[in-house]
Design a protein around this motif. Structure first.
Motif, short mmCIF file in Angstrom:
data_model
loop_
_atom_site.label_atom_id
_atom_site.label_comp_id
_atom_site.label_asym_id
_atom_site.label_seq_id
_atom_site.Cartn_x
_atom_site.Cartn_y
_atom_site.Cartn_z
N GLY A 105 0.79 -1.22 0.00
CA GLY A 105 0.00 0.00 0.00
C GLY A 105 0.82 1.27 0.00
O GLY A 105 0.25 2.36 0.06
N GLN A 106 2.16 1.17 -0.08
CA GLN A 106 3.01 2.34 -0.04
C GLN A 106 3.53 2.66 -1.44
O GLN A 106 3.87 1.75 -2.21
CB GLN A 106 4.20 2.11 0.89
CG GLN A 106 3.80 1.86 2.33
CD GLN A 106 3.09 3.05 2.94
OE1 GLN A 106 3.44 4.20 2.69
NE2 GLN A 106 2.07 2.77 3.76
N PRO A 107 3.56 3.96 -1.84
CA PRO A 107 4.13 4.33 -3.15
C PRO A 107 5.57 3.85 -3.25
O PRO A 107 6.32 3.80 -2.26
CB PRO A 107 4.03 5.85 -3.16
CG PRO A 107 2.98 6.18 -2.14
CD PRO A 107 3.06 5.12 -1.10
N PHE A 108 5.98 3.52 -4.48
CA PHE A 108 7.30 2.95 -4.72
C PHE A 108 8.17 3.99 -5.42
O PHE A 108 7.87 4.41 -6.55
CB PHE A 108 7.18 1.69 -5.58
CG PHE A 108 8.47 0.98 -5.80
CD1 PHE A 108 9.21 0.46 -4.75
CD2 PHE A 108 8.97 0.82 -7.09
CE1 PHE A 108 10.40 -0.19 -4.97
CE2 PHE A 108 10.16 0.18 -7.32
CZ PHE A 108 10.88 -0.34 -6.26
N ALA A 109 9.22 4.46 -4.74
CA ALA A 109 10.11 5.48 -5.30
C ALA A 109 11.33 4.83 -5.94
O ALA A 109 11.91 3.89 -5.39
CB ALA A 109 10.55 6.46 -4.21
N ILE A 110 11.72 5.31 -7.12
CA ILE A 110 12.86 4.78 -7.85
C ILE A 110 14.11 5.57 -7.45
O ILE A 110 14.14 6.81 -7.54
CB ILE A 110 12.64 4.86 -9.38
CG1 ILE A 110 11.36 4.13 -9.76
CG2 ILE A 110 13.83 4.29 -10.13
CD1 ILE A 110 11.37 2.66 -9.42
N LYS A 111 15.12 4.83 -7.02
CA LYS A 111 16.38 5.46 -6.60
C LYS A 111 17.54 4.87 -7.38
O LYS A 111 17.44 3.78 -7.95
CB LYS A 111 16.60 5.24 -5.09
CG LYS A 111 15.49 5.79 -4.21
CD LYS A 111 15.75 5.48 -2.74
CE LYS A 111 14.63 6.00 -1.86
NZ LYS A 111 14.85 5.67 -0.43
N LEU A 112 18.64 5.60 -7.39
CA LEU A 112 19.87 5.09 -8.00
C LEU A 112 20.45 4.01 -7.10
O LEU A 112 20.59 4.19 -5.90
CB LEU A 112 20.88 6.24 -8.16
CG LEU A 112 22.18 5.89 -8.90
CD1 LEU A 112 21.90 5.58 -10.36
CD2 LEU A 112 23.17 7.06 -8.81
N GLY A 113 20.71 2.85 -7.67
CA GLY A 113 21.21 1.75 -6.84
C GLY A 113 21.98 0.75 -7.65
O GLY A 113 22.23 0.94 -8.85
N LYS A 114 22.41 -0.33 -6.97
CA LYS A 114 23.16 -1.40 -7.61
C LYS A 114 22.45 -2.73 -7.41
O LYS A 114 21.89 -3.00 -6.34
CB LYS A 114 24.57 -1.49 -7.04
CG LYS A 114 25.49 -0.34 -7.43
CD LYS A 114 26.91 -0.58 -6.96
CE LYS A 114 27.83 0.54 -7.42
NZ LYS A 114 29.25 0.29 -7.00
N LEU A 115 22.41 -3.53 -8.46
CA LEU A 115 21.87 -4.87 -8.41
C LEU A 115 22.98 -5.85 -8.73
O LEU A 115 23.49 -5.88 -9.86
CB LEU A 115 20.72 -5.03 -9.40
CG LEU A 115 19.40 -4.30 -9.06
CD1 LEU A 115 18.41 -4.47 -10.19
CD2 LEU A 115 18.82 -4.81 -7.77
N ARG A 116 23.40 -6.63 -7.73
CA ARG A 116 24.48 -7.62 -7.89
C ARG A 116 25.76 -6.96 -8.43
O ARG A 116 26.43 -7.49 -9.31
CB ARG A 116 24.05 -8.75 -8.81
CG ARG A 116 22.89 -9.60 -8.30
CD ARG A 116 23.35 -10.49 -7.14
NE ARG A 116 22.30 -11.39 -6.70
CZ ARG A 116 22.17 -12.65 -7.15
NH1 ARG A 116 23.03 -13.12 -8.02
NH2 ARG A 116 21.20 -13.40 -6.69
N GLY A 117 26.02 -5.74 -7.94
CA GLY A 117 27.26 -5.07 -8.30
C GLY A 117 27.20 -4.22 -9.54
O GLY A 117 28.19 -3.56 -9.88
#
Length: 805
Positions: A105-117
């Motif tokens: 039920g919470q809005p999903f914010a897109i952030k700069l991140g890393k996925l598996r390096g």
């Protein structure tokens, strides 16, 4: 009826907000049942094109994608969707985007991140992640023409709303986007964009011979052959989106085109594979023994009451409802035949229910579809087919066999004002009809309207009054207090209300049930002895095929339902109408010719009369428990009970109930045969009475308290073993006591085990207490003895009894 706001505004765009349009339609008679946005709010989601997709170095199911979002530099985004590949354009959420709420039920914010390096500078989205649909099998692939970097809400027109209308059956002309727009134009005065149907010039002479042999089934049949069609062509995205917002998923291009025209103009049509048709088509009624495999995969049997389209070999389509599988278009189809027809509503109504399914086409045809535009709509379909699938059109074939006659309807302006409840002028009425595009002329206060071909609901004066009221506006109707005083209608004292009967039965421990009036045919035969019940022409279920003439079956069904759920004690009742054949009944406002519909009240008792308790041993009740309930229900009326026979009841445990000498029902134990058939552990006890008899009651009369003490005398009479209690009391009450007898009460019964002095084996002794009194004097011993002697003499002469001792 469901459609998007943007499609509606393409034909009529009044200067109103979305909610104001919904309110206007509702007040115009087209209730907006639901109004919802196409998509929830989200930000910074744009069109991105995947330029490169390589395997993630540290994860088997992830890919590192280079995505162009129109910012000059490519974004590196890690994605796990199986369809992530170079060349496709997909929704791309940039860093800082806020997506719709997820499962938490919470809005999903897109952030700069890393996925598996590996750094990820955004997110590629599926339709489910944007809350556009439940599809999450992969990324939402956009049309190749979508501009890179454009806001996805503008590309997919997500700032749109979907209207869901709850239309009454008379509003068949509003079962399309154009039809609703036409109504909205009339209600608001906003201009209506008239569609243009440019004819398509034929380039070949391909024709299909069609014969209409049932003019009472089909009034007009139009069709055209289109050759060299690419059936594998992709449906344009704009059409897919409009169909989806009408609640229709995309199938194939040809099917989508047919559905699109149906939603846009209310015109169901059908497209045949031309090469699969054997010879000519025959539009006719079905024949016994014929079968048809439908597009939904089911095979049905048709008869002479169902319309069909058949070729020279077999039935190919169910008229006005659904096409057949044998001539369905497929990927291998090259040549098609497009058909649009006018089917008489009476010929389509109820046919879908016979086969337990419904279609959008049948829903429209059974209410009435415009017969004047079949050719224009085929021209429109042809143009869409050529634009999307290519093809070469043949000449148009149009057969007008029998079209509905549009009879003029007259409206008296004075009567309209009286019915509406406010003054209306002739000019107002003419203006309303002009806005509704209804041809009208006036003469001396009478307006004559000729309904257009698409209005099947204008037949009487009240229909025109309703149209005037809709355009004038229900909100404009004045609030007028009643001119006459409102006084409550007091029920007569000598009748109980139905509510009072229900309360009395509830006080006796019964619970009310409400059941269908149509029941299984064998219930009538078994439980009511009714060999000729009133049959339903179109039952909602095969096991509910006749009208009930007794409430017993419904109560037994309720008992069985409860026993199957481990109930140990069941006491239920019902007040309901039964249906009996009676040639003397004529049709009125409340009756139907040949059918008598009296109200009955029935009750059923099963199990211990008092329920589980510590002070007495549990029993299953007996006939006299139910008899007592009937006596309490009829009180203060004195009911008489006489042995009787009833098809549902035990032959030796059933009694007819009489009030004032008239039989009003029965009470008894269920027949062992039916107890066994219904698989009941014990036999229930049942009563059924005429509600009129139960509702009747005597008004209490004032009597002064007696000044003189009554006298009581006990007598014991010997009578035959077959003499009943009622027979004895009837004989006693008929004795000539000079009006002294006030009451007689049986208080003892004696039956010898063996013959004794004065009492044989086939005799019994009944002890009765007599109450004697006069209202004006004390009784003398002589008067008492004379009255007792008269009672004994009556018992002797009428029953063959004698005084004991």
């Amino acid at each position: 009826m469901q459609f998007p706001e943007s499609w509606l505004r393409a034909y009529c765009n009044p200067p109103l907000t979305t909610q104001q349009i919904a309110d206007t339609l509702t007040m115009g008679g087209m209730e907006v049942e639901e109004l919802r946005p196409v998509a929830p709010p989200f930000t910074k989601v744009v069109v991105g094109e995947i330029k490169e997709a390589v395997q993630h170095p540290n994860a088997d199911r992830l890919r590192a994608c280079q995505v162009d979002v129109g910012q000059g530099a490519l974004l590196n985004i890690v994605c796990g969707a199986p369809n992530a590949r170079p060349g496709i354009r997909v929704p791309t959420a940039l860093v800082g985007a806020v997506l719709p709420p997820g499962e938490d039920g919470q809005p999903f914010a897109i952030k700069l991140g890393k996925l598996r390096g590996v750094e990820s500078q955004g997110m590629l989205c599926s339709a489910r992640e944007l809350k556009l649909s439940e599809d999450h099998a992969g990324l939402l692939e956009l049309d190749a023409s979508a501009a890179i970097g454009a806001d996805i809400r503008e590309v997919l027109q997500l700032d749109d709303h979907v209207f869901t209308l709850k239309l009454t059956p008379n509003l068949a002309h509003a079962l399309s986007v154009y039809g609703v727009a036409r109504e909205l134009s009339a209600l608001t005065g906003a201009p209506l964009k008239e569609p243009k149907f440019e004819p398509v010039q034929p380039v070949n002479d391909a024709r299909l011979k069609v014969k209409v042999t049932a003019p009472d089934l089909c009034g007009r049949f139009s069709g055209r052959v289109i050759r060299n069609v690419d059936t594998q062509a992709k449906t344009p995205q704009w059409m897919v989106e409009r169909l989806a917002r009408c609640g229709q998923r995309s199938v194939t291009a040809l099917v989508d085109i047919s559905n699109y025209v149906m939603f846009e103009f209310g015109r169901p049509s059908h497209i045949f594979d031309f090469d699969k048709i054997h010879g000519a088509l025959d539009v006719r009624w079905g024949r016994p023994g014929e079968q048809l495999k439908l597009l939904n995969g089911t095979t049905i049997a048709v008869d002479e009451k169902v319309g069909v389209i058949a070729d020279e070999r077999e039935v190919e389509s169910l008229a006005g409802i659904m096409g057949g599988d044998a001539t369905a278009v497929s990927d291998a189809t090259k040549n098609v035949y497009v058909e649009a027809a006018f089917w008489w509503p009476e010929a389509v109504q109820g046919r879908s229910r016979r086969y337990n399914f419904s279609t959008d086409a049948g829903h429209r045809f059974e209410r009435g579809v415009d017969p004047s535009r079949t050719v224009e709509h085929i021209e429109y379909i042809t143009r869409l087919v050529q634009e999307i699938c290519g093809g070469e059109a043949g000449p148009m074939d149009d057969q007008q066999v029998k079209l509905p006659e549009r009879k003029p309807v007259q409206l008296r302006v004075a009567r309209a004002a009286k019915v509406i409840g406010m003054p209306v002028t002739e000019a107002q009425c003419l203006d309303a009809f002009a806005r509704l595009q209804l041809p009208a002329s006036a003469n001396a206060g009478v307006i004559t309207v000729t309904p257009p071909p698409y209005r099947f609901d204008l037949a009487i004066e009240e229909d025109l009054i309703e149209e005037v009221t809709r355009i004038v506006g229900y909100s404009a109707l004045p609030t007028t207090p009643p001119l006459a005083p409102i006084t409550a209608k007091l029920p007569p004292e000598n009748r109980r209300s139905r509510f009072a009967v229900r309360r009395l039965l509830a006080a006796l421990g019964y619970q009310e049930t409400i059941n269908f009036s149509f029941v299984e045919a064998h219930w009538e035969q078994d439980l009511a002895g009714n060999t000729d019940p009133i049959k339903l022409l179109n039952p909602i279920a095969s096991q509910m095929s006749v009208m009930r003439s007794s409430l017993v079956g419904s109560l037994l069904q309720a008992l069985k339902f409860n026993l199957d759920r481990k109930a140990e004690r069941v006491r239920v009742f019902e007040l309901g109408r039964v249906f009996l054949r009676d040639a003397s009944v004529q049709t009125t406002d409340t009756t139907v010719r040949g059918v008598r519909q009296p109200m009955k009240v029935a009750g059923l008792a099963y199990g211990d009369p008092d329920g589980l308790q510590w002070a007495r041993k549990a029993t299953h009740g007996d006939f006299y428990d139910m008899k007592g309930d009937v006596q309490a229900l009829l009180s203060p009326l004195q009911a008489e009970f006489a042995a009787a026979q009833h098809p549902a009841m035990h032959p030796g445990r059933c009694a007819a109930v009489r009030v004032d000498g008239r039989e009003v029902g029965f009470v008894g134990e269920l027949h062992p045969r039916w107890r066994q058939k219904w698989e009941l552990p014990h036999a229930p006890f049942v009563f059924e009475l005429d509600l009129d008899a139960v509702a009747a009651r005597r008004v209490p009369q004032f009597e002064p308290v007696p000044r003189f003490q009554p006298a009581e005398r006990d007598i014991a009479v010997i009578v035959g073993e077959k003499v009943t209690h009622d027979q004895l009391l009837a004989a006693i009450r008929s004795a000539d006591t000079g009006g002294l007898l006030r009451d007689a009460f049986l208080f003892d019964v004696y039956k010898p085990q063996q013959a004794s002095a004065g009492l044989g084996l086939n005799e019994k002794s009944l002890a009765v207490r007599l109450t004697l009194a006069r209202s004006d004097a004390t009784l003398t011993d002589e008067q008492i003895e004379t009255a007792v002697r008269a009672v004994v003499e009556r018992v002797t002469t009428q029953l063959g009894g004698r005084l004991r001792g």
